[in-house]
Enzyme design. Structure first.
Site, PDB file in Angstrom:
ATOM      1  N   GLN A  27       1.904 -10.972  -3.935  1.00  0.00           N
ATOM      2  CA  GLN A  27       0.362 -10.583  -3.637  1.00  0.00           C
ATOM      3  C   GLN A  27       0.169 -10.168  -5.055  1.00  0.00           C
ATOM      4  O   GLN A  27       0.512  -9.394  -5.474  1.00  0.00           O
ATOM      5  CB  GLN A  27       0.080  -9.522  -3.108  1.00  0.00           C
ATOM      6  CG  GLN A  27      -0.003  -9.105  -1.407  1.00  0.00           C
ATOM      7  CD  GLN A  27      -0.131  -8.465  -0.423  1.00  0.00           C
ATOM      8  OE1 GLN A  27       0.062  -7.828  -0.284  1.00  0.00           O
ATOM      9  NE2 GLN A  27      -1.568  -9.244   0.615  1.00  0.00           N
ATOM     10  N   CYS A  72       0.486  -1.698  -0.100  1.00  0.00           N
ATOM     11  CA  CYS A  72       0.149   0.030  -0.090  1.00  0.00           C
ATOM     12  C   CYS A  72       1.124   1.218  -0.324  1.00  0.00           C
ATOM     13  O   CYS A  72       0.736   2.307  -0.792  1.00  0.00           O
ATOM     14  CB  CYS A  72      -1.188  -0.045   1.085  1.00  0.00           C
ATOM     15  SG  CYS A  72      -1.437  -1.302   1.964  1.00  0.00           S
ATOM     16  N   ARG A 110       6.460 -11.467   5.915  1.00  0.00           N
ATOM     17  CA  ARG A 110       5.714 -11.280   6.827  1.00  0.00           C
ATOM     18  C   ARG A 110       6.014 -12.432   8.018  1.00  0.00           C
ATOM     19  O   ARG A 110       5.918 -13.821   7.481  1.00  0.00           O
ATOM     20  CB  ARG A 110       4.097 -10.837   7.332  1.00  0.00           C
ATOM     21  CG  ARG A 110       3.506 -10.544   5.268  1.00  0.00           C
ATOM     22  CD  ARG A 110       1.681 -10.271   5.336  1.00  0.00           C
ATOM     23  NE  ARG A 110       1.661  -9.294   4.694  1.00  0.00           N
ATOM     24  CZ  ARG A 110       0.390  -9.525   5.160  1.00  0.00           C
ATOM     25  NH1 ARG A 110      -0.430  -9.730   4.845  1.00  0.00           N
ATOM     26  NH2 ARG A 110      -0.086  -8.500   3.594  1.00  0.00           N
ATOM     27  N   LYS A 119     -15.151  -5.106   4.383  1.00  0.00           N
ATOM     28  CA  LYS A 119     -14.745  -6.131   3.092  1.00  0.00           C
ATOM     29  C   LYS A 119     -15.618  -7.105   2.246  1.00  0.00           C
ATOM     30  O   LYS A 119     -16.465  -7.353   3.092  1.00  0.00           O
ATOM     31  CB  LYS A 119     -13.771  -6.172   3.601  1.00  0.00           C
ATOM     32  CG  LYS A 119     -13.250  -7.300   4.671  1.00  0.00           C
ATOM     33  CD  LYS A 119     -11.994  -7.946   4.796  1.00  0.00           C
ATOM     34  CE  LYS A 119     -12.661  -8.955   6.300  1.00  0.00           C
ATOM     35  NZ  LYS A 119     -11.168  -9.865   6.359  1.00  0.00           N
ATOM     36  N   ASP A 139      -2.249  -7.560  -6.019  1.00  0.00           N
ATOM     37  CA  ASP A 139      -2.326  -6.807  -5.563  1.00  0.00           C
ATOM     38  C   ASP A 139      -2.881  -5.617  -6.420  1.00  0.00           C
ATOM     39  O   ASP A 139      -2.504  -5.347  -7.243  1.00  0.00           O
ATOM     40  CB  ASP A 139      -0.650  -6.319  -4.561  1.00  0.00           C
ATOM     41  CG  ASP A 139      -2.244  -5.172  -3.019  1.00  0.00           C
ATOM     42  OD1 ASP A 139      -2.781  -5.417  -3.087  1.00  0.00           O
ATOM     43  OD2 ASP A 139      -0.671  -5.773  -2.511  1.00  0.00           O
ATOM     44  N   HIS A 191      -4.133  -1.595  -5.776  1.00  0.00           N
ATOM     45  CA  HIS A 191      -5.330  -0.123  -5.330  1.00  0.00           C
ATOM     46  C   HIS A 191      -6.282   0.695  -5.635  1.00  0.00           C
ATOM     47  O   HIS A 191      -5.853   1.117  -6.796  1.00  0.00           O
ATOM     48  CB  HIS A 191      -3.712   0.390  -4.295  1.00  0.00           C
ATOM     49  CG  HIS A 191      -3.315  -0.119  -2.977  1.00  0.00           C
ATOM     50  ND1 HIS A 191      -3.033  -1.317  -3.096  1.00  0.00           N
ATOM     51  CD2 HIS A 191      -4.188  -0.489  -2.054  1.00  0.00           C
ATOM     52  CE1 HIS A 191      -2.290  -1.530  -2.043  1.00  0.00           C
ATOM     53  NE2 HIS A 191      -3.395  -1.099  -1.766  1.00  0.00           N
ATOM     54  N   HIS A 240      -8.725  -1.738  -1.745  1.00  0.00           N
ATOM     55  CA  HIS A 240      -7.278  -2.630  -1.756  1.00  0.00           C
ATOM     56  C   HIS A 240      -7.748  -4.146  -1.699  1.00  0.00           C
ATOM     57  O   HIS A 240      -8.996  -4.315  -1.635  1.00  0.00           O
ATOM     58  CB  HIS A 240      -6.540  -3.489  -0.595  1.00  0.00           C
ATOM     59  CG  HIS A 240      -6.223  -2.087   0.982  1.00  0.00           C
ATOM     60  ND1 HIS A 240      -4.871  -1.290   0.805  1.00  0.00           N
ATOM     61  CD2 HIS A 240      -7.020  -1.647   1.651  1.00  0.00           C
ATOM     62  CE1 HIS A 240      -5.056  -0.383   1.903  1.00  0.00           C
ATOM     63  NE2 HIS A 240      -5.896  -0.584   2.176  1.00  0.00           N
TER      64      HIS A 240
END
Lengths: 641, 641
Positions: free
Chosen positions: A382, A335, A364, A470, A384, A386, A516
Site C-alpha cells: 500500500q 494503521c 490479506r 470516505k 499508505d 496516516h 487513512h
C-alpha cells in the site's frame, strides 16, 4: 389519497394514488414515459409496474441513466435463465445478479456447457426477447414460496428463502414460464433486451463455499444499444491484448508462482526497475509535501489487533500464528504501526498536521477464486499514509489529498478521474462509530474539500465504512475502464481505541482526527493497471530499459559499448545487445520488449561519432549526435509524459 | 615411550613420555615456559598440568595468544564462584563459561545480588587470587561425580552430568575449597588472575528455559594485564555513550515497541532517511556491478521450505501458519524466492554469472533473552544476493565479492577488516553435502579469491555450514570492536534440491554453483553498528538532517525560509527552526540532534545574502555565501567521507 412527487427540478407534482409508477411517469412527461426503463423513488429504483403508495423524490429513469443499465442486465439474467430452463429442463438455478458491464447466473446442470450450448442459449434468448414478454412481480408468503420452488426442484431457492431475514418481503418474478425468486426491479418487458451477448462459462461454488455444490456460471453482457455492445466488445478485445499477466511475463516485469503461493507477486528485474521509479517519485513527492516516511515491521503482536478492533471484524482475512504463547499477525494494514510511531513522542498541536507515510507491504487472505494477476492479490504494498490533524485542519488536508492524488496519477499517465463520497446511512445510525454531529461535520468537510478543487463527487448513501466517511477516486484508463485507486478515509475509531492524543493550545489532551489514505492504492494493483493502460509501452521515465544499443555486427560492439557507457553515465537505462545476430533480429527483439529507443551503430555511425535513431513511436529517425539524443531523452524523462 | 612434538616452526622435538605439558613447554624453551598459560596440542588447548601421552603439533600459549584469554576468563569464573561459595554458602551453581571479553556464572541464591555484594565478591576474589591456588583436575566416574555434587546440594551439576553423552569423560576441577564439574582447560594457578572486574548481574533461566529456575548471572571481565582491563573499561564507557538504542530514540532514528513485539524494528522518519541513503547507494552499486534487483514476497508455501530443507533443520526459527489446509512460512531467508526467479526462464551458460539481489526482509524466531536493540532482532532486511555461476567462474566471483564488500563498507565509513574462511572438518565428511573433490575445489577457490585481493584469512577448521565453505568479513569500529557483517557462502545444496539448471555450451543441462552473500549483513544490524561507530554523528551524505537553518529571531524567518528552500532545491536535507526561542537554544538543540551544519541567519546575513556557518566539527566559521556553502556541502556529500 394524494401522492406528492418531488421532481428532479424540485417541482412538486400531486397525483391521486395509489397509481402505477408508469402512470406517474406519464404524468411527468409523456415523452419521458415512452423512454422509461424504471423510476427512482427516494433513491430506490423500482419497476414501472409497481404501485406508488407514497410520495417522495421521484425520477423517471431512461436508458441514459446508469441505474437503468443495472436493471437491464438483471433482467437479461432472467431472460438467459428462461432460455436455459427451456433447453436444459433439469437445470437448478442459484444466484443471477447484474455485475459490472453485464450479469451472470450460477446454474447446476449435469454436464459442462459448451460454446455451442452458449450459442443455442443466446439464440433462444433473442427469440424470447422479441416476444416482448412482461416481467410480472408477485408477493408470496414464505411458506408458499418455499413450497412453490420445492415443487419445481429448485432447492437453492428454497435454501435462500430460509436465509432471508424474518422481516423480508418474499417476491417472485414471472417471465413467460420462468419464475424466479427475486426482489427486482426489472424492465417492463423483454422488448428492451436487444444488445446482449453470452461471454463465458466459469466454475463457481454455491455461496462461494468450496465445500458445497460446484455450479457453472454463465457470464453475459447487456446494453441498451447495439453500438454500446459493440464498443464494449472492442474494448474487451483491446483489454485482452493488454492483459498485464501476459505482458508481465513477456516483458520480464512480474509474475505469480503457484509453488510459492497464489496471489503473491514476484517482481522480476525489469519490474523492479519500474516499481522503483514509481517508489522514488512517490517518496520525493511525499517529502515535498511535508510527509514523514517511516518503515514498520510486517508482523505484530495480536494485542494490537485486538485494540484496533481488527480481530473482531477482520479475523477471517488475517494470517495469524502463535509463538511463545503470543499470537502474532502478519499485518493486513499499516494503521496500528503508524499509531505507535505517532505515540513515540508526546505531540503538541504545533506538530499537526503530522503526516506519516509508508510503502507498507500487507498480507490479506482472499479466497483463491477472487485472485486475479496483480489486480487482486494476497500480498501488496500500500502507498499508505496516516494524517493526524485537528478538526479545523480536516477539510484543508482532504483538499490537499485530492490535489495530490490527481497530480501523482497525472504524472503516471492518467488524466480522467471520478470521485465518490461514501456517507453513512442516517437511518442506521447505530452501525457507525461517532456522533451525528461528528459525522455531519466530517461528511461536510470531505464534500467541501472536493468542491474546493472542483471535483464532482457522486454521493454514495450508506456506503461509508463504520469508522467514518470516505472519498474514493477512480481513474479512467486508455480503453475507457474505470479503476479505483485512491481512497481517503476519515476515522473516528482508531484515535479513541488507541487513546491517541495531542496537547492542544489550551493545554488539554485531545484525540487528533486521523485520515487513512492510499493514493495509488497498492503498487501491485497500480502497476497492473499501468501495464494495461500503456499496453506495456511505458513512458520513457518509467521504461525499465530506455535505450537499446544495437551494433550491426561484431566489429562495432566496442563502439556500441562506449555509447552504452555514455548513456548510463548520463543516467539513462541502456542495454547493449551483444548477440551475434542480424540487426533486423535485434530490432524486432527490442520492439517486442517495447524499448522506447533503439540506437543502431555501424561503420558510418562509428566514423562520425553518431548513432542511428529508431524510436518506438516514430520509427527510423536517421543519424543523430549522441549528445543530442541524450539531451532529448533526458528532457523527455523530466517531462514524464 | 617417545613423544614427537611438531613445533610451530615445523621442527620436531622428541621427548620421553608421558610427561606433563609444563615439562614439554620447558623442553621447548625455558623462557617461553615461564610465560606459559597453557599449551595447544593438535589444535586443542590443554592445561599445563595435563600429561602428554601422544605427540602432535605442539604450541606453548602465552598471554599473547587469543586462546589464552579464554582460558584465563574461564578460570576467573571459577575464582568468582569460589568467592561466592564462601560468602553465600547456600549458593547453587549452574553454568559458568568464558564469553567475549570475560565470563559469567549463573547462580541460584535466596536474594538478589546487590552492587555491594559484587564489591565484596570481587574483593574476596582478589584475596584468593593472591594465594596462587592451583587448579587441580580429577577424573571421576559418572556415579561418583553425581554422588559428589548431590551431597553438596549442587543439583544443577547432577542434572548436567545426566545430560552428558555416555562416552563423555567426567572431570572436576578443585580450586581451594571450590570444586566444579568442568572440562577445563584452566590456567595453572590463580597467580595469573590479576586484572578482572565484576560488571553486572542479569537474570537467566537454567538452560535458557523460561519454565525452569530463574538464576542470577554475574558478568565479569578478565585480562592478563591491568592496562588491557583499563582499555576495555574505557571502551565500554565509550560504547555506553554510543549505545545505539539510546541514540536511536534521542535522534529519532529507530526503536522497538514492546506493544508490537520484541525484536521488531520501527524506523522513524529520520532513521528512514538514513536507511534510504544506504539502500539507494547499495542499489546503485549493485546495478553498476551487473546485479539484477528483484522483490519477492514475505510469505511462501511450506512446500518450498521442505524442498530447501529448512523444515528439517531450521523449523524452530520459522514462523509458520496454516490457511486453507496449506502451510505457509514467513520467510526466514530469501533463497527459495531467488531460485524461483532464476527458474522463471531457461538460462544458457551465456547468462552466467547471473546475480540476483534483494533488500529482503526476513523474520526469524530468536529467544527473547538473546535480543539486543538492532544488533539481534527477529525481523531484519538482509542485503541479500544469490549468484548463479559456473564452476570456472566461482573464484572470480568471490574475488569481486570481497572487493565489493570492502568498497561498500569503506563508503560507509569503515576501513579495517578481518576475514575468516570456514572450511569443513575433513574427519567428519558425512556431515556435509558435496564430494571431497567439490569441497576441495570450493575451499581452494575461496582461499585463492582472498589471496587475489591480498586479504589475510583466518582458517576456521570445521566451522563451515553443511552446504558449503564460506568467507566471513568482520569490520572494526571506531572503538576497536569487531563486528561480523559480510558473509559469502558457497552452496552445493540448493541447486540440487531445487534442480536448478542451465544449458551449458555443449547443450547439457547442469546445476550452476550458487553463492549466497550479504555484504552489510542486515540493514538493521548494520545501522546499529554504524550509529555506535559514529556515535550518531553521521557523515554528511548519511545525516538525516544535513543543515539546520536557525533564524536569530522572528523577522528573519522569511529569509531563513528562502535559504532552506534553496538548500532543498540543491538536493540538501535542510530544516528551518521556526520556534520562538533564542538562537543559543536552537544551536544547542541542533547540536544534540548532531546536525552537521547550522546556518544562522539574522540582519547582517539577510542584508548581505549570506549565512553564518557553524559546523559540528569546527564550530563557528563566520559568514559565508550561501552558494559557496552549497558547493562545499555537495562536494562533501559526493566524497562521502
Amino acid at each position: 389519497m394524494k401522492i406528492a412527487l418531488t421532481l428532479p427540478d424540485d417541482e412538486v407534482l400531486e397525483l391521486d394514488g395509489p397509481l402505477p409508477a408508469a402512470a406517474a411517469a406519464r404524468a411527468v412527461s409523456e415523452g419521458l414515459a415512452r423512454r422509461a426503463v424504471a423510476v427512482r423513488l427516494d433513491g430506490r429504483v423500482i419497476d414501472l409496474h409497481s404501485e406508488l403508495r407514497a410520495g417522495g423524490r421521484f425520477e423517471v429513469l431512461t436508458d441514459n441513466d446508469e441505474d437503468s443499465l443495472q436493471v437491464l442486465r438483471h433482467s437479461t439474467a432472467h431472460l438467459m435463465a428462461y432460455a436455459v430452463q427451456e433447453l436444459f429442463p433439469e437445470a437448478r438455478f442459484a444466484f443471477g445478479p447484474d455485475v459490472e458491464n453485464g450479469f451472470y447466473y450460477d446454474i447446476l446442470v449435469g454436464r459442462p456447457f459448451t460454446p455451442d450450448d452458449l450459442a443455442r442459449i443466446e439464440a433462444r434468448m433473442k427469440e424470447l426477447a422479441r416476444a416482448k414478454l412482461p416481467f410480472v412481480k408477485t408477493i408470496m408468503s414464505r411458506e408458499e414460496a418455499k413450497r412453490f420452488f420445492a415443487e419445481r426442484g429448485q432447492g437453492f431457492k428454497v435454501e435462500h428463502i430460509d436465509d432471508l431475514p424474518d422481516a423480508a418481503e418474499i417476491s417472485i418474478y414471472e417471465l413467460g414460464d420462468f419464475v424466479d425468486l427475486c426482489e427486482g426491479p426489472h424492465v417492463p418487458d423483454t422488448g428492451l433486451l436487444k444488445a446482449f451477448k453470452l461471454m463465458s462459462v466459469a466454475g463457481a461454488y454455491w455461496k462461494g463455499d468450496e465445500k458445497r455444490e460446484q455450479l457453472q456460471r454463465i457470464y453475459g453482457t447487456s446494453w441498451f444499444k447495439a453500438k454500446d455492445l459493440e464498443a464494449h466488445l472492442t474494448m474487451l478485445a483491446e483489454a485482452e491484448k493488454r492483459d498485464h499477466r501476459r505482458l508481465g511475463q513477456q516483458l520480464g516485469l512480474f509474475g505469480i508462482k503457484e509453488d510459492a503461493g497464489a496471489g503473491l507477486v514476484f517482481w522480476y528485474p525489469k519490474g523492479t526497475v519500474l516499481r522503483e521509479q514509481i517508489e522514488n517519485h512517490w517518496k520525493a513527492e511525499h517529502r515535498r509535501r511535508d510527509y514523514q516516511l517511516i518503515v514498520t515491521p510486517h508482523i505484530f503482536r495480536g494485542e494490537l489487533w485486538r485494540t484496533s478492533g481488527h480481530f473482531d471484524f477482520y479475523a477471517d482475512n488475517m494470517y495469524t500464528f502463535d509463538q511463545d504463547g503470543q499470537t502474532y499477525v502478519v499485518k493486513p494494514m499499516n494503521c496500528p504501526g503508524h499509531i505507535l510511531v505517532f505515540q513515540n513522542e508526546l505531540h503538541s498541536y504545533r506538530d499537526l498536521p503530522l503526516r506519516l507515510a509508508e510503502l507498507g507491504t500487507v498480507y490479506r487472505y482472499e479466497r483463491s477464486g477472487t485472485l486475479h494477476g496483480l489486480l487482486r492479490v494476497r500480498g501488496f504494498t500500500q502507498d499508505d499514509a496516516h494524517i493526524f490533524c485537528t478538526p479545523a485542519q480536516l477539510a484543508g488536508e482532504v483538499t490537499k489529498l485530492i490535489d495530490f492524488s490527481q497530480e501523482l496519477q497525472r504524472d503516471l499517465g492518467f488524466n480522467e478521474f471520478q470521485a465518490e463520497l461514501s456517507v453513512r446511512d442516517p437511518a442506521n445510525g447505530d452501525k457507525y462509530i461517532g456522533s451525528d454531529g461528528e459525522w455531519e461535520e466530517a461528511e461536510a468537510a470531505l464534500k467541501s474539500a472536493a468542491d474546493e478543487v472542483g471535483l464532482a463527487v457522486k454521493r454514495m448513501e450508506g456506503e461509508a465504512v463504520f469508522y467514518g466517511p470516505k472519498i474514493d477516486l477512480k481513474l479512467r484508463d486508455a480503453i475507457g475502464r474505470l479503476w479505483q485507486t485512491t481512497t481517503i478515509q476519515f476515522d473516528f475509531n482508531l484515535g479513541r481505541r488507541f487513546n491517541v492524543q495531542y496537547v492542544d493550545e489550551d493545554g488539554q489532551h485531545r484525540h487528533p482526527y486521523i485520515i487513512h489514505r492510499a493514493l495509488l492504492g497498492s503498487l501491485e494493483r497500480f502497476v497492473g493497471i499501468l501495464t494495461e493502460h500503456f499496453a506495456g509501452e511505458f513512458p520513457l521515465w518509467l521504461a525499465p530499459v530506455q535505450v537499446a544499443v544495437l551494433p550491426v555486427s561484431a566489429p562495432f560492439r566496442d563502439y556500441g559499448g562506449q555509447v552504452t557507457e555514455r548513456l548510463r553515465s548520463a543516467g539513462l537505462r541502456a542495454e547493449l545487445d551483444t548477440r551475434d545476430e542480424k540487426v533486423g533480429y535485434k530490432i524486432r527483439q527490442a520492439e517486442l520488449q517495447k524499448v522506447p529507443y533503439m540506437l543502431i551503430v555501424g561503420s558510418r555511425e562509428m566514423e562520425q561519432g553518431t548513432v542511428s535513431l529508431r524510436s518506438k513511436k516514430q520509427g527510423d529517425e536517421g543519424a543523430v549526435g549522441l549528445e543530442d539524443f541524450i539531451a532529448r531523452a533526458l528532457d523527455e524523462v523530466s517531462r514524464k509524459h
